[in-house]
Design a protein around this motif. Structure first.
Motif, short mmCIF file in Angstrom:
data_model
loop_
_atom_site.label_atom_id
_atom_site.label_comp_id
_atom_site.label_asym_id
_atom_site.label_seq_id
_atom_site.Cartn_x
_atom_site.Cartn_y
_atom_site.Cartn_z
N TYR A 128 1.00 2.68 -8.65
CA TYR A 128 0.09 1.85 -8.12
C TYR A 128 -1.39 2.25 -8.73
CZ TYR A 128 -2.71 0.23 -4.07
OH TYR A 128 -3.74 -0.45 -3.12
N ILE A 131 5.33 -6.73 -9.21
CA ILE A 131 5.46 -6.67 -7.67
C ILE A 131 5.06 -8.17 -7.22
CG2 ILE A 131 2.89 -6.18 -7.28
CD1 ILE A 131 3.96 -4.48 -4.92
N ASP A 169 2.27 -2.98 -10.48
CA ASP A 169 1.94 -3.12 -9.31
C ASP A 169 0.73 -4.13 -9.03
OD1 ASP A 169 1.50 -2.63 -6.39
OD2 ASP A 169 2.14 -0.31 -6.54
N ILE A 170 0.28 -4.12 -7.63
CA ILE A 170 -0.86 -5.44 -7.38
C ILE A 170 -1.94 -5.13 -8.51
CG2 ILE A 170 -0.16 -5.64 -5.11
CD1 ILE A 170 -2.62 -3.73 -4.34
N ASP A 226 6.65 3.89 1.33
CA ASP A 226 5.60 4.80 1.34
C ASP A 226 5.82 6.34 1.86
OD1 ASP A 226 4.61 2.72 -0.01
OD2 ASP A 226 2.95 2.18 1.71
N ASP A 253 7.72 -7.00 -1.95
CA ASP A 253 6.83 -6.01 -1.00
C ASP A 253 6.05 -6.66 0.27
OD1 ASP A 253 5.89 -3.26 -0.46
OD2 ASP A 253 4.08 -3.52 -1.57
N MET A 254 5.71 -5.60 1.05
CA MET A 254 4.85 -6.14 2.22
C MET A 254 5.35 -7.42 2.88
SD MET A 254 2.24 -4.21 1.69
CE MET A 254 0.72 -4.59 2.47
N TRP A 307 -3.28 -7.68 1.22
CA TRP A 307 -4.20 -7.22 -0.10
C TRP A 307 -5.06 -8.48 -0.46
CZ3 TRP A 307 -3.88 -2.53 -0.18
CH2 TRP A 307 -2.41 -1.85 -0.04
N PHE A 349 5.22 8.91 -2.57
CA PHE A 349 4.01 8.17 -2.86
C PHE A 349 2.86 8.80 -2.60
CE2 PHE A 349 1.80 4.24 -1.06
CZ PHE A 349 1.48 3.36 -2.46
N TRP A 392 14.07 0.24 -1.51
CA TRP A 392 13.58 1.54 -1.59
C TRP A 392 12.87 1.87 -0.26
CZ3 TRP A 392 9.94 -1.83 -1.82
CH2 TRP A 392 8.43 -1.37 -1.71
N TRP A 432 10.04 -7.23 -7.41
CA TRP A 432 9.93 -6.16 -6.44
C TRP A 432 8.98 -6.78 -5.23
CZ3 TRP A 432 5.37 -2.04 -7.71
CH2 TRP A 432 5.44 -1.29 -6.70
N HIS A 480 7.28 6.55 -8.41
CA HIS A 480 6.16 5.83 -7.93
C HIS A 480 5.05 6.61 -7.10
CE1 HIS A 480 3.88 2.46 -6.84
NE2 HIS A 480 4.48 2.26 -5.68
C1 GLC Z 1 2.75 -0.78 -0.50
C2 GLC Z 1 4.07 -0.39 -1.21
C3 GLC Z 1 3.60 0.37 -2.28
C4 GLC Z 1 2.95 -0.19 -3.10
C5 GLC Z 1 1.55 -0.61 -2.67
C6 GLC Z 1 0.43 -1.50 -3.39
O1 GLC Z 1 2.31 0.25 0.11
O2 GLC Z 1 4.99 0.24 -0.62
O3 GLC Z 1 4.85 0.83 -3.20
O4 GLC Z 1 2.55 0.62 -4.45
O5 GLC Z 1 1.85 -1.35 -1.59
O6 GLC Z 1 1.07 -2.62 -3.90
#
Ligand code: GLC
Length: 791
Positions: free
Chosen positions: A267, A332, A295-296, A480, A405-406, A369, A513, A477, A403, A538
């Motif tokens: 990340y 992601i 990732d983001i 965190d 997530d959230m 986010w 993480f 998975w 992926w 990760h």
């Molecule tokens: C969340 C996810 C993590 C990722 C982060 C930023 O915490 O579980 O894997 O890196 O968001 O996207």
């Protein structure tokens, strides 16, 4: 008048109080045989018992008629034959495998196996009852009863003495006993008196399972609202129970082969040149890897379906360069759509009313986010279709992994209001009912959409949140986690427990993480990760580097060797995935699956051990130990590497240096492996090495190959062969069974371990080429449809 008032008030208060006391189901008033079971009118509710197979019976209890709908289920009642009889004070529903006995007054349920022994029975006093809207079924605790499963849950393998809640939860750095985590899988297996049963509560509201926590009388399962709706699975062993459960909720399709290679994530990796430098580093150092994650930070202001063009000016070119280096890319995807004029996904979602709304029809907004965001209603088929189509530009650019997530859904404050509304496939529902399936439906939308866009290639799908049935769409998975030995070991239990619960494609954030792993922990975790279906490193933003070379030369050499061995094992692993896709049996198998009634395997010191596929035993031990006490269950075991033979049903002390995790091959094991690769798209050598570990019984292994990329296997383009080793007759056979594809291998080498008197060997009745190195004997044989070997 005053007195009347008082009486009225008294009665009202009494009524109010009664509503909060336990209200029973009552007694049987009348019953009727149906096509697939029985329908019973009780004093306070209706109970339906429905036969789904000879070993699966559904119990549905509701106070009011409502539509029968499930996101988890893919099965329908079967036409299995059954008998229904009225016997004095009860009604009995009997199939070939189980007997359901329903007592009339009060209405209580008991399940028996074929031998007439109790599998599972209601608490005689409480049975199924309500407190307000919350419905609970209480089951008598059987002598010595153990409970395993329930998916991604912390705690011991045997869950006896604990209670758990299912409410998908964004839980950064969760503690070792934290609950609930991200997934809800309301399915568990009960074990007692050498018997087993499975129980799946299909209700998406917040549910609570009590396995004898704070009481010595019952286990129970409760749903905050909705119906009591559960499936009792009465098979006599755990593999069969998992098969039945996944017959109900589905199995995982063959994943793209590249997703079983090593995956490097953080990340976040950016900008472009850093990603490319890392990719080249893998290749230059000859460290096998297949996947790089974005990732983001790859997005523009965290807007899904965009790229930050300062950090990544030309995604198409970058993806092409990565592809040329043999890398696949996973991006992601978060469900929160930024509220921003001119942002296409926001504009079109708003226009078409695709976002979740309040009852006053205003759009629900929460912060995540991208700051204030709206949330697509994935419980609407139209919205899923729309979402799926948004992936076009990523797919066109060459992305083939997604992926999710959230998707609990997570937002700052972590408390979405209960009153927001969801389509729920036309059964309009509040957040209370939709929360636990939100992530699953998002992931489904991603899976279905990308599949359509990828022109026959398989996408790789990963998710954090899910509900029973998530295995049909995705890998999972464990969110965190934390860089500690305890978390590494907890991770193996989470993976093993998800496996018991029908989810085979799983893994942890290797290295942890949150926090920083020591070099020892990183190595140990990598060596365990190599025996985990989803194999990804990760780490959190701001953490130190976690690439295989980041901890110095010694660690790099060790990690490289670990990765090389993982790539060698891919033919075995891929075949195990095939088995899982057919039967639901997981890749990582808690010892409870095959050694269910051995009490040692539940001891805290041994409960993390598992079988990787049918015959590789892995003992995850802390990174601080160079010698470890482990337990070997029944059978003969060979230490991987040294071939040292150990007797089963014994506790042993064995070396556990960082370059040698305690891994044992089961006597009789048949393990096909290949030469190592740098990445899965690389061409292997012509030889498949089939390792056989001597044993006394007859064992077999289904070898499976397909192109690893497309869905052509669904129309017969695969190779399936049955490999059989008979320790008594001293034979090995390879027999092609099905499929139109030829193997990519031309030769097999039989690598025979533990065969002392191994003198005259015949292959297809002729003497083959035999080489002997120490105790390992190797035969080289051209690969044909049928090979027979005798010695
Ligand atoms: C969340 C996810 C993590 C990722 C982060 C930023 O915490 O579980 O894997 O890196 O968001 O996207």
């Amino acid at each position: 008048m005053k007195r009347l008032h008082f009486t009225f008030l008294f009665l009202f208060c009494h009524l109010l109080q009664a509503q909060h006391l336990n209200e029973s189901l009552g007694s049987l008033k009348e019953f009727k045989k149906t096509d697939s079971g029985v329908r019973i009118e009780a004093s306070n509710a209706v109970l339906e018992a429905t036969v789904y197979s000879s070993s699966i019976i559904r119990i549905r209890i509701s106070k009011e008629e409502s539509k029968d709908f499930s996101y988890a289920m893919i099965a329908s009642p079967s036409t299995t034959k059954f008998d229904l009889k009225e016997v004095q004070d009860r009604i009995e529903l009997i199939t070939d495998s189980v007997r359901l006995s329903i007592q009339k007054t009060p209405l209580r349920i008991r399940f028996f196996n074929k031998q007439g022994q109790i599998l599972n029975e209601d608490d005689p006093a409480f049975g199924t009852s309500w407190i307000g809207n919350e419905v609970t079924t209480y089951k008598r605790l059987q002598k010595g009863e153990r409970f395993i499963g329930l998916g991604e849950k912390t705690g011991n393998l045997d869950r006896r003495g604990r209670a758990y809640v299912n409410w998908n939860n964004d839980y950064y750095g969760y503690p070792l006993n934290g609950d609930p985590l991200y997934q809800s899988t309301p399915f568990y297996i009960g074990i007692h008196n050498q018997r087993t049963y499975g129980l799946f509560l299909d209700n998406t509201y917040r549910t609570t399972f009590n396995f004898g926590a704070s009481n010595d009388r019952f286990s129970s399962f409760a749903a905050e609202d909705g119906e009591m709706n559960y499936y009792l699975i009465g098979n006599s062993n755990i593999p069969e129970i998992i098969k039945s459960y996944t017959q109900l909720t589905g199995r995982t399709e063959m994943p793209p082969l590249w997703s079983l290679g090593f995956q490097q994530c953080r990340y976040s990796y950016y900008p472009y040149y850093k990603v490319m430098a890392m990719a080249r580093n893998f290749r230059e150092r000859k460290i096998p890897a297949d996947v790089i994650y974005f990732d983001i930070h790859y997005m523009d202001a965290y807007k899904v379906f965009s790229w930050d063009t300062t950090r990544f000016p030309d995604p198409l070119k970058m993806l092409k360069e990565l592809k040329d280096l043999g890398f696949h890319v996973v991006v992601i995807i978060d469900p929160g759509i930024k509220v921003e004029e001119k942002y296409a996904a926001y504009m079109s979602g708003l226009k078409d009313k695709y976002f979740v709304r309040y009852p006053d029809d205003s759009v629900y907004t929460a912060e995540v986010w991208p700051s204030w965001s709206h949330f697509p209603d994935f419980t609407s088929p139209k919205v899923r279709e729309w979402w799926g189509a948004q992936f076009k530009s990523y797919v066109d650019q060459g992305v083939d992994g997604f992926w999710n997530d959230m998707n609990e859904p997570a937002s700052w404050g972590n408390k979405p209001p209960e009153l927001i509304e969801f389509d729920f496939e036309g059964n309009k529902s509040t957040h209370k009912r939709a929360h636990n399936v939100y992530g699953m439906q998002m992931t489904r939308a991603t899976a279905e959409g990308t599949k359509k866009l990828m022109g026959g290639r398989r996408p790789f799908i990963l998710t954090r949140a899910g509900y029973s049935g998530i295995q049909r769409y995705s890998s999972v998975w464990t969110g965190d986690n934390v860089a500690s030995d305890e978390h590494m070991l907890l991770g193996t239990r989470l993976v093993n427990s998800m496996g018991i619960s029908g989810i085979p494609f799983t893994g942890t954030d290797i290295g942890g993480f949150a926090g920083e792993p020591s070099p020892e922990l990183y190595q140990r975790w990598m060596s365990i990760g190599a025996f985990t279906p989803f194999f990804r490193v990760h780490s959190m933003i701001g953490s130190k580097d976690r690439e295989p070379w980041s901890f110095g030369e010694d660690v790099e050499a060790n990690v490289k060797a670990i990765l090389e061995r993982r790539y060698q094992l891919l033919p075995y692993l891929y075949s195990c995935f095939f088995e899982s896709s057919q039967s639901g049996i997981p890749i990582n198998r808690s010892l409870a699956i095959h050694y269910t009634h051995d009490p040692f395997i539940y001891l805290p010191e041994y409960q993390n051990e598992f079988l990787f596929g049918p015959s590789i035993l892995v003992a995850p031990v802390p990174s601080t130990q160079r010698y470890s006490k482990i337990y070997l269950p029944e059978g003969t075991w060979y230490r991987w590497g040294s071939d040292e033979m150990c007797k089963g049903k014994s506790e042993i002390i064995t070396s556990s240096t960082l370059d040698s995790l305690p891994v044992f091959m089961k006597g009789g094991a048949i393990i096909p492996i290949q030469s190592t690769l740098q990445y899965t798209d690389q061409k292997t050598t012509d030889t498949l090495y089939v390792h056989i570990y001597n044993g006394k019984t007859k064992t077999s292994f289904t070898y499976y190959e397909d192109d690893g990329k497309t869905y052509d296997y669904q129309s017969g383009k695969f190779l399936k062969a049955e490999l059989t080793f008979d320790g008594k007759q001293k034979t090995f056979t390879w027999e092609k069974k099905e499929g139109t594809m030829a193997s990519k291998f031309k030769t097999i080498q039989l690598v025979c371990h533990g065969f002392d008197q191994f003198t005259q060997v015949k292959v297809q009745d002729k003497a083959p080429k035999l080489s002997i190195s120490g105790k390992v004997k190797t035969l080289t044989i051209p690969l044909t449809d049928r090979i027979t070997t005798k010695w």
